[in-house]
Design an enzyme around this catalytic site. Structure first.
Site, PDB file in Angstrom:
ATOM      1  N   ASP A 286     -67.569   7.443  -3.630  1.00 52.32           N
ATOM      2  CA  ASP A 286     -66.429   6.617  -4.016  1.00 52.32           C
ATOM      3  C   ASP A 286     -66.216   6.812  -5.525  1.00 52.32           C
ATOM      4  O   ASP A 286     -67.068   7.368  -6.233  1.00 52.32           O
ATOM      5  CB  ASP A 286     -66.673   5.139  -3.664  1.00 52.32           C
ATOM      6  CG  ASP A 286     -65.344   4.370  -3.582  1.00 52.32           C
ATOM      7  OD1 ASP A 286     -64.337   4.848  -4.147  1.00 52.32           O
ATOM      8  OD2 ASP A 286     -65.311   3.297  -2.953  1.00 52.32           O
TER       9      ASP A 286
HETATM   10  C1  NOJ Z   1     -62.200   2.999  -4.751  1.00 51.07           C
HETATM   11  C2  NOJ Z   1     -62.115   2.445  -3.371  1.00 51.07           C
HETATM   12  O1  NOJ Z   1     -63.312   1.777  -3.054  1.00 51.07           O
HETATM   13  C3  NOJ Z   1     -61.831   3.483  -2.306  1.00 51.07           C
HETATM   14  O2  NOJ Z   1     -61.533   2.803  -1.116  1.00 51.07           O
HETATM   15  C4  NOJ Z   1     -60.740   4.396  -2.697  1.00 51.07           C
HETATM   16  O3  NOJ Z   1     -60.525   5.351  -1.680  1.00 51.07           O
HETATM   17  C5  NOJ Z   1     -61.103   5.066  -4.003  1.00 51.07           C
HETATM   18  N1  NOJ Z   1     -61.267   4.051  -5.033  1.00 51.07           N
HETATM   19  C6  NOJ Z   1     -60.059   6.080  -4.456  1.00 51.07           C
HETATM   20  O4  NOJ Z   1     -58.891   5.453  -4.799  1.00 51.07           O
END
Ligand code: NOJ
Length: 767
Positions: A286
């Protein structure tokens, strides 16, 4: 005695062995040649993912662009967060002429639709309609791919039992079986079912792997404390099912499990995901999850990057840990070239499977967007889908459906809002063209329709501002925002009450702002925000019947509302066609058919609250008052206000007796459970028939009920249908204390009914 089912890990090992023996595939040969020509730095470059400058579509690619600089150095494998095809073409050209000339992969948070926004994921789960869910992902894939995107950060399959967690909005509720079925449908929708990617099919990224929804006390990013057994039984099924459906990639989550953050957790990333579930794609972290392991306390950036790649993480999103430290770690012997090769190969494989080596511009056709996004057809589907994603919790005196001639006052801060119908993660939606609730009602009604804003969201202006504009203030710090609370609450309320008093019925549109759920949006108060609650109380005093239309990203505590409103319709954030779809239900164009996929609490103190809990040694009936020395509260019932699986219809359904084809079965046989369901009301309507099981005695404790089947059927008035469920060892199995997936001998309760509480029980003996 316990009967062990096929061990999935053995199967996975066997298939690995066989694939090793077989001739190399064309893909393997291609990648062998490619990698033999790549430098270590170029390989590490493939492991790096960056966002485009914010979530923007108006992006101009210049040499000053950070991503262009990285590309020129061969230090970027993919970019996410832009749907601007022209810009992506520029990036792709630079990628092809730099370093090893490897095409970029383009990712995006496509969560519930792309330009055509569907209800939030929690909302779509309440449809229990896998066909529509798959179709929604199919449409999202077509729209996103026509904007250059070939990789979507979806489905989000985190099971969540705690409504305080804002990201409950992004998932499919509290049940692992339903979550697993939805995960598969989403993967099939995005990727197709034939294992090949057409140019309007995209690779999925299943998230957040793993157990992110178990965040302690519902606070985002918080630690997860679960036993392995509980993790496997209560949470992991959707991740596993997505792998079975062929998901192309996974995203490691922010949380820790067993003391190790997911992004460096070998048990999760390798032992389970690959060796047990048979996943053969790549795992991306993530955003900044790698560098966040420094704050978790595992070491400096070099150390956590090494730990991550060795545990099985392949791509680093926005931490610059891999690209910044792996070369050094290799030189120091901290990681091996094999670690880097393994991760690089997985990313190249994904690009190969997407067809990017054959045609790096496969998804970059600027002419597609105009005809394939935000089309009338897609909007028509958004309306059809949103009709099925609404849950009717209360309907006293059959106030709904409304008479089209009634004089209606549509009141509340959500009454005429377009953008608040979008929900969390709708970065590419056409908010200004959405249909508001008021617009939908006005279009459908034959009577006089008035509207009034009625109230602020919160009495605390700063709080309201920080929630409403918080996200934008991060992405666009110099932007100025409209002033909130410009009109006094007395004026707002007086107007609303006057209009309400002049109407036959009030449609009260209240709830949560988009930004009150989703990432970084945990709450400790699950009520309707104070200013809006005051509005409801004032409306109640008019004596007019009130239909509460709730916009929300999570289950709310609706105890007062359940006593004081005449009808309650939960619409979540219903998407682009919200107003039309809500009016369709309110005026009876269709009967509501959504059923809850999360328990609605009576009090926030009950959280985490979920139907598939275990018994204690001192169980206490859900709806009986306090009793000393039993497992209950002095000041609240145990049971939810509205249970999992619950939702009303305008029609009524009569369930005949449940029958089993046999009372006994062996683990290798099968029993059919059946029930006849009749539509005894006056409306054509859909009903979701639910099958639950309970193992009476087992070698380790099991939940009081577990959903193991459902079928959504449509019946005309007077029509009936027999619904059958096949029950075999798989239906009854669980992970025992030794973490083996087993069907144990003994008696099982087989329960069928319209929700998780109104169930008929039969006993089935497994011998
Ligand atoms: C953080 C989030 O937790 C995730 O769901 C998302 O896909 C990513 N950022 C990228 O934007």
């Amino acid at each position: 005695m316990r009967i062990k089912l096929t061990s999935i890990s053995l199967l996975a090992a066997l298939s690995l062995l066989l694939s090793g023996c077989a001739h190399k595939s064309e893909m393997d040969k291609y990648i062998d040649v490619l990698m033999s020509k790549m430098t270590v730095e170029q390989k590490i470059g493939q492991l790096n993912l960056h966002s485009a400058a914010g979530f923007v579509s108006a992006l101009r690619v210049t040499e000053n662009d950070e991503n262009v600089k990285l590309l020129r150095k061969g230090e970027l494998g993919g970019i996410y967060g832009t749907g601007n095809v022209e810009a992506m073409i520029e990036y792709q050209k630079i990628a092809l002429e730099s370093g090893a000339g490897i095409p970029l992969i383009f990712g995006m948070d496509v969560i519930h639709g792309y330009e055509t926004t569907f209800p939030i994921p929690l909302g779509i789960s309440t449809s229990w309609n896998l066909e529509l869910i798959e179709k929604s992902a199919r449409i999202a894939a077509r729209e996103a791919s026509s904007c250059g995107i070939n990789w979507v950060f979806s489905p989000m399959v985190d099971i969540c039992r705690d409504a305080r967690w804002g990201r409950i909005a992004e998932g499919n509720g509290e049940d692992p079986y339903l979550g697993g079925e939805i995960a598969k449908a989403m993967v099939y929708g995005y990727q197709g079912r034939d294992g090949e990617y057409a140019s309007d099919e995209v690779m999925t990224c299943v998230k957040h792997y793993a157990l992110y929804g178990g965040a302690e006390s519902g606070r985002d990013y918080n630690s997860v404390f679960l036993s392995r057994q509980e993790a496997l039984n209560g949470y992991m099924r959707p991740y596993a099912e997505a792998a079975k459906a062929g998901a192309g990639s996974y995203m490691s989550s922010f949380n820790e499990f067993e003391g190790i953050p997911s992004s460096a957790n070998k048990y999760l990333l390798t032992d389970l995901l690959r060796d047990t579930y048979g996943f053969d794609g790549f795992v991306v972290s993530d955003a900044t999850a790698v560098v966040e392991m420094v704050a978790h306390g595992l070491g400096d950036l070099q150390e956590v990057s090494a730990l991550a790649i060795q545990a099985g993480l392949d791509m680093d999103m926005n931490s610059d840990g891999f690209v910044g430290t792996l070369r050094k770690s290799l030189d120091e012997g901290r990681v091996s070239e094999a670690d880097i090769d393994r991760a690089c190969r997985r990313i190249l494989e994904a690009k190969y499977k997407l067809g990017l080596f054959e045609d790096p511009f496969k998804y970059l056709d600027p002419s597609r967007k105009a005809t394939q996004t935000w089309t009338d057809e897609n909007r028509a589907f958004a309306r059809e889908f949103a009709r099925e994603c609404q849950v009717l919790l209360k309907n006293d005196n059959a106030i709904l459906p409304l008479d089209r001639n009634a004089k209606v006052a549509v009141i509340g801060p959500f009454a005429d809002s377009k953008s608040e119908m979008a929900g969390t993660w709708a970065t590419s939606s056409h908010n200004n063209e959405f249909v508001s609730i008021y617009e939908g009602i006005a279009e459908a009604s034959n009577g006089k329709v008035s509207k009034a804003e009625g109230s602020w969201i919160f009495n605390d202006k700063e709080l309201e501002e920080s929630i409403k504009y918080g996200l934008m203030k991060i992405f666009a710090p110099n932007m100025s925002f409209p002033t909130l609370h410009g009109t006094s609450k007395t004026v707002l309320m007086a107007e609303a009450v006057a209009k309400a008093a002049a109407s036959d019925v009030i449609i009260a549109c209240v709830g949560e702002l988009n930004n009150m759920s989703g990432e970084g949006a945990s709450r400790t108060d699950l009520g309707i925000p104070d200013a809006q609650k005051e509005l409801l109380m004032a409306l109640k005093k008019t004596g007019k019947p009130i239909v509460l239309v709730l916009t929300t990203g999570r289950p709310l505590e609706l105890t007062w509302e359940s006593e004081n409103m005449d009808a309650i319709l939960v619409t979540w954030a219903a998407g682009a066609e919200a107003g039309h779809a809500i009016a369709d239900v309110i005026y009876g164009e269709v009967s509501p058919s959504g059923k809850l996929t999360t328990s609605f609490p009576r009090s926030v103190g009950q959280e985490p609250l979920y139907y598939n809990h275990k018994n204690t040694g001192r169980p206490h009936p859900d709806y009986e008052p306090y009793k000393k020395f039993t497992s209950c509260y002095t000041d609240e019932l145990n049971g939810p206000l509205y249970p999992f699986g619950f939702g009303l219809s305008y029609s009524s359904f009569e369930y005949g007796p449940v029958s089993l084809s046999q009372d006994e079965m062996s683990p290798d046989s099968e029993v059919i459970a059946s029930v006849n369901v009749k539509n005894t009301g006056n409306y054509e309507a859909k009903e979701t028939v639910q099958l639950y099981i309970h193992d009476v005695y087992s070698t380790s404790t099991r939940p009081v009920k577990e959903l193991r089947g459902f079928e959504k059927i449509s019946l005309k008035p007077g029509e009936s249908r027999t619904v059958e469920f096949r029950i075999n060892a798989e239906t009854l199995s669980y992970f025992n204390h030794e973490l083996e997936w087993v069907c144990e001998e003994g008696d099982y309760e087989i329960m069928i009914g319209p929700d998780s509480e109104r169930l008929q029980k039969r006993t089935l003996a497994v011998k």
